[in-house]
Motif scaffolding. Sequence first.
Motif, PDB file in Angstrom:
ATOM      1  N   ARG A  44      -0.396 -11.691 -15.852  1.00  0.00           N
ATOM      2  CA  ARG A  44      -0.706 -11.460 -14.442  1.00  0.00           C
ATOM      3  C   ARG A  44       0.275 -10.449 -13.864  1.00  0.00           C
ATOM      4  NH1 ARG A  44      -2.711 -16.989 -11.725  1.00  0.00           N
ATOM      5  NH2 ARG A  44      -3.903 -17.710 -13.501  1.00  0.00           N
ATOM      6  N   PHE A  45      -0.235  -9.617 -12.974  1.00  0.00           N
ATOM      7  CA  PHE A  45       0.632  -8.628 -12.352  1.00  0.00           C
ATOM      8  C   PHE A  45       1.780  -9.294 -11.597  1.00  0.00           C
ATOM      9  CE2 PHE A  45      -3.055  -5.486 -12.341  1.00  0.00           C
ATOM     10  CZ  PHE A  45      -2.537  -4.776 -13.412  1.00  0.00           C
ATOM     11  N   GLY A  46       1.531 -10.441 -10.998  1.00  0.00           N
ATOM     12  CA  GLY A  46       2.590 -11.158 -10.291  1.00  0.00           C
ATOM     13  C   GLY A  46       3.713 -11.583 -11.229  1.00  0.00           C
ATOM     14  N   THR A  47       3.343 -12.029 -12.426  1.00  0.00           N
ATOM     15  CA  THR A  47       4.347 -12.413 -13.422  1.00  0.00           C
ATOM     16  C   THR A  47       5.111 -11.189 -13.900  1.00  0.00           C
ATOM     17  OG1 THR A  47       2.984 -14.276 -14.149  1.00  0.00           O
ATOM     18  CG2 THR A  47       4.699 -13.525 -15.663  1.00  0.00           C
ATOM     19  N   LEU A  48       4.387 -10.117 -14.163  1.00  0.00           N
ATOM     20  CA  LEU A  48       5.035  -8.876 -14.598  1.00  0.00           C
ATOM     21  C   LEU A  48       5.992  -8.363 -13.519  1.00  0.00           C
ATOM     22  CD1 LEU A  48       5.263  -6.677 -16.763  1.00  0.00           C
ATOM     23  CD2 LEU A  48       3.282  -5.566 -15.714  1.00  0.00           C
ATOM     24  N   ALA A  50       7.528 -10.151 -11.234  1.00  0.00           N
ATOM     25  CA  ALA A  50       8.681 -11.059 -11.161  1.00  0.00           C
ATOM     26  C   ALA A  50       9.675 -10.765 -12.282  1.00  0.00           C
ATOM     27  CB  ALA A  50       8.213 -12.504 -11.220  1.00  0.00           C
ATOM     28  N   ILE A  51       9.164 -10.508 -13.481  1.00  0.00           N
ATOM     29  CA  ILE A  51      10.045 -10.172 -14.609  1.00  0.00           C
ATOM     30  C   ILE A  51      10.786  -8.872 -14.311  1.00  0.00           C
ATOM     31  CG2 ILE A  51      10.099  -9.459 -17.024  1.00  0.00           C
ATOM     32  CD1 ILE A  51       7.709 -11.393 -17.472  1.00  0.00           C
ATOM     33  N   CYS A  52      10.048  -7.864 -13.853  1.00  0.00           N
ATOM     34  CA  CYS A  52      10.667  -6.574 -13.548  1.00  0.00           C
ATOM     35  C   CYS A  52      11.704  -6.699 -12.433  1.00  0.00           C
ATOM     36  CB  CYS A  52       9.609  -5.547 -13.158  1.00  0.00           C
ATOM     37  SG  CYS A  52       8.587  -5.023 -14.545  1.00  0.00           S
ATOM     38  N   ARG A  53      11.389  -7.492 -11.428  1.00  0.00           N
ATOM     39  CA  ARG A  53      12.325  -7.683 -10.318  1.00  0.00           C
ATOM     40  C   ARG A  53      13.611  -8.333 -10.819  1.00  0.00           C
ATOM     41  NH1 ARG A  53       8.884  -9.083  -6.907  1.00  0.00           N
ATOM     42  NH2 ARG A  53       8.633 -11.221  -7.599  1.00  0.00           N
ATOM     43  N   HIS A  54      13.470  -9.383 -11.629  1.00  0.00           N
ATOM     44  CA  HIS A  54      14.654 -10.110 -12.110  1.00  0.00           C
ATOM     45  C   HIS A  54      15.478  -9.266 -13.086  1.00  0.00           C
ATOM     46  CE1 HIS A  54      17.104 -13.653 -12.676  1.00  0.00           C
ATOM     47  NE2 HIS A  54      17.101 -13.378 -13.975  1.00  0.00           N
ATOM     48  N   LEU A  55      14.806  -8.491 -13.934  1.00  0.00           N
ATOM     49  CA  LEU A  55      15.523  -7.691 -14.933  1.00  0.00           C
ATOM     50  C   LEU A  55      15.838  -6.275 -14.462  1.00  0.00           C
ATOM     51  CD1 LEU A  55      13.648  -8.764 -18.194  1.00  0.00           C
ATOM     52  CD2 LEU A  55      15.825  -9.626 -17.291  1.00  0.00           C
ATOM     53  N   ASN A  56      15.412  -5.954 -13.224  1.00  0.00           N
ATOM     54  CA  ASN A  56      15.641  -4.634 -12.647  1.00  0.00           C
ATOM     55  C   ASN A  56      15.152  -3.543 -13.603  1.00  0.00           C
ATOM     56  OD1 ASN A  56      16.467  -2.774 -10.721  1.00  0.00           O
ATOM     57  ND2 ASN A  56      18.505  -2.582 -11.607  1.00  0.00           N
ATOM     58  N   CYS A  57      13.853  -3.615 -13.919  1.00  0.00           N
ATOM     59  CA  CYS A  57      13.265  -2.649 -14.844  1.00  0.00           C
ATOM     60  C   CYS A  57      11.848  -2.309 -14.400  1.00  0.00           C
ATOM     61  CB  CYS A  57      13.258  -3.210 -16.272  1.00  0.00           C
ATOM     62  SG  CYS A  57      12.187  -4.650 -16.502  1.00  0.00           S
ATOM     63  N   GLN A  58      11.217  -1.422 -15.113  1.00  0.00           N
ATOM     64  CA  GLN A  58       9.849  -1.006 -14.851  1.00  0.00           C
ATOM     65  C   GLN A  58       8.920  -1.638 -15.894  1.00  0.00           C
ATOM     66  OE1 GLN A  58       8.717   1.012 -12.263  1.00  0.00           O
ATOM     67  NE2 GLN A  58      10.807   0.645 -11.530  1.00  0.00           N
ATOM     68  N   PRO A  59       7.628  -1.818 -15.576  1.00  0.00           N
ATOM     69  CA  PRO A  59       6.693  -2.365 -16.562  1.00  0.00           C
ATOM     70  C   PRO A  59       6.706  -1.588 -17.881  1.00  0.00           C
ATOM     71  CG  PRO A  59       5.650  -2.340 -14.424  1.00  0.00           C
ATOM     72  CD  PRO A  59       6.972  -1.615 -14.274  1.00  0.00           C
ATOM     73  N   GLY A  60       6.890  -0.278 -17.809  1.00  0.00           N
ATOM     74  CA  GLY A  60       6.939   0.541 -19.012  1.00  0.00           C
ATOM     75  C   GLY A  60       8.137   0.243 -19.900  1.00  0.00           C
ATOM     76  N   ASP A  61       9.156  -0.401 -19.347  1.00  0.00           N
ATOM     77  CA  ASP A  61      10.301  -0.818 -20.155  1.00  0.00           C
ATOM     78  C   ASP A  61       9.957  -2.042 -20.997  1.00  0.00           C
ATOM     79  OD1 ASP A  61      11.927   1.165 -18.983  1.00  0.00           O
ATOM     80  OD2 ASP A  61      12.487  -0.180 -17.344  1.00  0.00           O
ATOM     81  N   LEU A  62       8.907  -2.756 -20.600  1.00  0.00           N
ATOM     82  CA  LEU A  62       8.538  -4.011 -21.254  1.00  0.00           C
ATOM     83  C   LEU A  62       7.318  -3.887 -22.154  1.00  0.00           C
ATOM     84  CD1 LEU A  62       8.881  -6.315 -18.129  1.00  0.00           C
ATOM     85  CD2 LEU A  62      10.587  -5.927 -19.922  1.00  0.00           C
ATOM     86  N   LEU A  63       6.458  -2.916 -21.873  1.00  0.00           N
ATOM     87  CA  LEU A  63       5.201  -2.763 -22.594  1.00  0.00           C
ATOM     88  C   LEU A  63       5.133  -1.379 -23.224  1.00  0.00           C
ATOM     89  CD1 LEU A  63       2.877  -4.174 -19.797  1.00  0.00           C
ATOM     90  CD2 LEU A  63       3.811  -5.419 -21.747  1.00  0.00           C
ATOM     91  N   GLU A  64       4.626  -1.322 -24.447  1.00  0.00           N
ATOM     92  CA  GLU A  64       4.484  -0.041 -25.131  1.00  0.00           C
ATOM     93  C   GLU A  64       3.110   0.033 -25.777  1.00  0.00           C
ATOM     94  OE1 GLU A  64       6.568   2.564 -28.697  1.00  0.00           O
ATOM     95  OE2 GLU A  64       7.292   0.563 -28.265  1.00  0.00           O
ATOM     96  N   TYR A  65       2.415   1.140 -25.566  1.00  0.00           N
ATOM     97  CA  TYR A  65       1.121   1.380 -26.189  1.00  0.00           C
ATOM     98  C   TYR A  65       1.350   1.965 -27.577  1.00  0.00           C
ATOM     99  CZ  TYR A  65      -3.353   3.518 -27.269  1.00  0.00           C
ATOM    100  OH  TYR A  65      -4.507   3.881 -27.892  1.00  0.00           O
ATOM    101  N   LEU A  66       0.718   1.373 -28.587  1.00  0.00           N
ATOM    102  CA  LEU A  66       0.849   1.815 -29.966  1.00  0.00           C
ATOM    103  C   LEU A  66      -0.475   2.397 -30.439  1.00  0.00           C
ATOM    104  CD1 LEU A  66       2.735  -1.312 -31.346  1.00  0.00           C
ATOM    105  CD2 LEU A  66       3.730   0.867 -30.633  1.00  0.00           C
ATOM    106  N   PRO A  67      -0.622   3.718 -30.412  1.00  0.00           N
ATOM    107  CA  PRO A  67      -1.878   4.327 -30.868  1.00  0.00           C
ATOM    108  C   PRO A  67      -2.151   3.947 -32.324  1.00  0.00           C
ATOM    109  CG  PRO A  67      -0.391   5.992 -29.955  1.00  0.00           C
ATOM    110  CD  PRO A  67       0.358   4.710 -30.034  1.00  0.00           C
TER     111      PRO A  67
END
Length: 79
Positions: A44-48, A50-67
Amino acid sequence: MPIAIRLDVMLARRKVTGRELAHAIGLSEQNLSALRSGRVKGIRFGTLAAICRHLNCQPGDLLEYLPGHEPETMDSDDE
C-alpha cells in the motif's frame, strides 16, 4: 518478479532493525518480514510512505525494477 525489494539495504544504512521499523510504522513483524523477503505481491502506498518517512528515503531507494525478470504472458492469439 521484476521488482526487487531493497529494504534490508536501507535498514542497514540507517542502522534500524526490522523490529524497530515495524513498531514505528504500525506493521506486524511478520508482514514486514514478508515484505523484506519479497513474498508479497503488493504494498500500500500508505505503508510505503510510512517506511520512507521513518527511514528518510525515497521509494526508489527501496524498490528496483529488474528488466528481463517479467513472467511470461499469454498473447491474445494463444487463446
